[in-house]
Design a protein around this motif. Sequence first.
Motif, PDB file in Angstrom:
ATOM      1  N   GLY A   1       2.835   3.853 -13.775  1.00 23.98           N
ATOM      2  CA  GLY A   1       3.634   3.514 -12.482  1.00 23.98           C
ATOM      3  C   GLY A   1       2.766   1.974 -12.285  1.00 23.98           C
ATOM      4  N   ARG A   2       3.215   1.632 -11.015  1.00 25.93           N
ATOM      5  CA  ARG A   2       2.584   0.380 -10.379  1.00 25.93           C
ATOM      6  C   ARG A   2       1.790   0.357  -9.122  1.00 25.93           C
ATOM      7  N   GLY A   3       1.278   1.559  -8.899  1.00 23.05           N
ATOM      8  CA  GLY A   3       0.526   1.903  -7.858  1.00 23.05           C
ATOM      9  C   GLY A   3      -0.750   1.175  -7.542  1.00 23.05           C
ATOM     10  N   THR A   4      -1.398   0.708  -8.909  1.00 22.31           N
ATOM     11  CA  THR A   4      -2.495  -0.136  -8.570  1.00 22.31           C
ATOM     12  C   THR A   4      -1.920  -1.553  -8.114  1.00 22.31           C
ATOM     13  N   GLU A   5      -1.004  -1.998  -8.694  1.00 22.06           N
ATOM     14  CA  GLU A   5      -0.367  -3.218  -8.355  1.00 22.06           C
ATOM     15  C   GLU A   5      -0.249  -3.335  -6.840  1.00 22.06           C
ATOM     16  N   LEU A   6       0.496  -2.309  -6.365  1.00 25.37           N
ATOM     17  CA  LEU A   6       0.807  -1.986  -4.928  1.00 25.37           C
ATOM     18  C   LEU A   6      -0.340  -1.958  -4.023  1.00 25.37           C
ATOM     19  N   ALA A   7      -1.339  -1.292  -4.444  1.00 26.00           N
ATOM     20  CA  ALA A   7      -2.509  -1.068  -3.552  1.00 26.00           C
ATOM     21  C   ALA A   7      -3.166  -2.671  -3.327  1.00 26.00           C
ATOM     22  N   ARG A   8      -3.248  -3.223  -4.527  1.00 28.24           N
ATOM     23  CA  ARG A   8      -3.811  -4.713  -4.468  1.00 28.24           C
ATOM     24  C   ARG A   8      -3.022  -5.617  -3.444  1.00 28.24           C
ATOM     25  N   ALA A   9      -1.763  -5.549  -3.486  1.00 29.16           N
ATOM     26  CA  ALA A   9      -0.745  -6.202  -2.491  1.00 29.16           C
ATOM     27  C   ALA A   9      -1.037  -5.821  -1.367  1.00 29.16           C
ATOM     28  N   LEU A  10      -1.283  -4.728  -1.105  1.00 26.06           N
ATOM     29  CA  LEU A  10      -1.588  -4.092   0.499  1.00 26.06           C
ATOM     30  C   LEU A  10      -2.763  -4.753   0.877  1.00 26.06           C
TER      31      LEU A  10
END
Length: 689
Positions: free
Chosen positions: A79-88
Amino acid sequence: MNTSTPFRVLVCGTNFGRFYAEAARRRPGYALAGVLSRGSAASRAYAERIGVPHYTDADALPADIDAACVAVGSSISGGRGTELARALMDRGIHVLQEHPVHLTELTDNLRHARRRGVQYRLNTHYPHVAPVRDFIDAARRLAARQRPLFVDAATPVHLMHPLVDILGRAMGTLRPWRFADPAPLPADIGPQPFRSLHGVFAGAPLTLRVHHQLDPADRDNHALHWHRISLGTEGGVLTLADTHGPVLWSPRLHIGRDADRRFVLDGPGTGRLGLGTTAVVGSTGTFRTVFSDLWPEAIGSALDGLREAVADGGDPLRAGQYDLAVCRIWTDLAARLGPPEIVRPATPRPLAVSDVFPAPERIRPGRDRRGTDRPDVHRPGTHGPGTHRAGPDPAPAGAGAPPAPADTSPYTPSAEFFDLVAAEHTATASAPAIAALLADADLSTGPVVDIGAGTGLLTEAVARARPDAEILACEPAVGMRAVLTSRVFSDPDLRSRVTVTADAAPDLDLPDRISVALLCGVLGHLDADGRARLWRRLNRRLAPGGFVVVELMQFEEVSTLPETRLATATAGRHRYEWSFAATPDEARDGAMRLHSTWRVYRDDATQPERAVHDSYRWLPFGLKDVVAESGMTARTLPTRPGAPPLAVLTRAADAPDPARGPALPKARTGPDGPGTPSAPTLFVSTTDG
């Protein structure tokens, strides 16, 4: 921690994210600011149902969000959870991310949080679950008194990361640790679900057994068991029997010997022989209460940790060193074990305790141990569904059992047990939802009619929510009505506003005008003609702007359910166990028989003092059927996860055009998420213990 200003939380993802959303909605000091997802219809419907904004783009988020819970798979899960975490974090939002996360990603996330001046925490979830917390606290007390001699642990492979965290918290440290490679498997013995390895953890010898098989598409449902841990000292063994409890304490067995090496069983120095061999600490619940209570509460605890870190304003990378060490140990173990065996097994068939421990002498329905005849019927229902007698032919609660004797007062025996389990369900599910609905309702046009009021739990909740309401509580069962009447008589306020009747649906005596009707767990007792008569009468009597609340048992078609223990409660020296089963009704197509059994045990006895059985007919239906039969418009009401669905029906001036058909609910939710089929949900979700 200052909770005067709500901590506004965004939840990313609506699969496991629903538990995060429930935590933010329920926990004091927090506010759910919205849901972020890829934009599926189910996610949009979920956000609409719980009344929060839905977002599909992190760039579109408002500026007042304090923190985000990222319950989206990271790269290790595809998944792309880590990318989303960094964007947040780039937007100045603090992040709590659901495990698992690769060691390299975790390190980078902590560094990213440091650069952005925000807090980042990885949530392994299970150390916060209440029984695990109890085990951890007890382990710390035990280790402070006596040196740990061994740790024995077992876990499914996909929960190995949280296991390492649990062990670290329980032992108070991670170091020193080291592991040997797993023991080789003997050749030509067929598939082996477990791999075992030995090592040292926090300086204590460790034996680890891992269920090393995985269905990538459905990890949780095919684990043979969840976390099991034993910590031994010279004084005894502390055991976490399962992730969701209970915790066990087994004192060390030690018997003195005389000069001839014989056991000394009495006299001076034998006091320790009076210790219990194993004590069960805490209680266990149903899987339903795991989802409705334990998991949201655990996530709330993790949220508290993030909020405290925000208040402290420390360096996230420094604070994350323990999490990095846990991740490092998990990575080492995973590398030694190698990739798990990929399996795709069929759906398992869970067994009830009664399947494994059948009573050696079946207690016949209608007779107690002394052979005394007694009425023996019971019914499930949120607060009294049996307003229509299902017929004079109650079937036995188990195959081959003789029929129960005819009874002129059905459901009376169940009245003594009913509130033991129904009170919690009413207080946490139906009562809050209905109270919120009644808050702005116009009740001046007529009374609230509680059809099938049972023992009066919901009647009382309605009266508390609206002190101006007149209430008509209808309950035909003598025993249930006795408790209802006692409840009303014992409270001066209820006594002034609640009228109790023995009327049964569909032909109960209604006032000319009613403002609200409650039908909780009732409709399945009525056949199609009975339901049609009831809807005609309600439509004629319902005041303009009035509404009907329906609680369903969620049997939409004839189903078979094995006997399952759904609840355990204690009072004094008695333990009460309630079991439930469902079978097709052989005497009538399209109908079911619902079987309930209450067993009463004294102290720690393994055999019940008595058992109360009941079986009655239930006609399955769904909310679409209710809409079609009533001619009303329906929408579902928000309630806690796992609870039976609630819907409100209105006969508004802008009723749907008949040419278009009846309106359907805005959303339908079940254990698998909004818009998905759901397994049958029974009347109560209660702590089993």
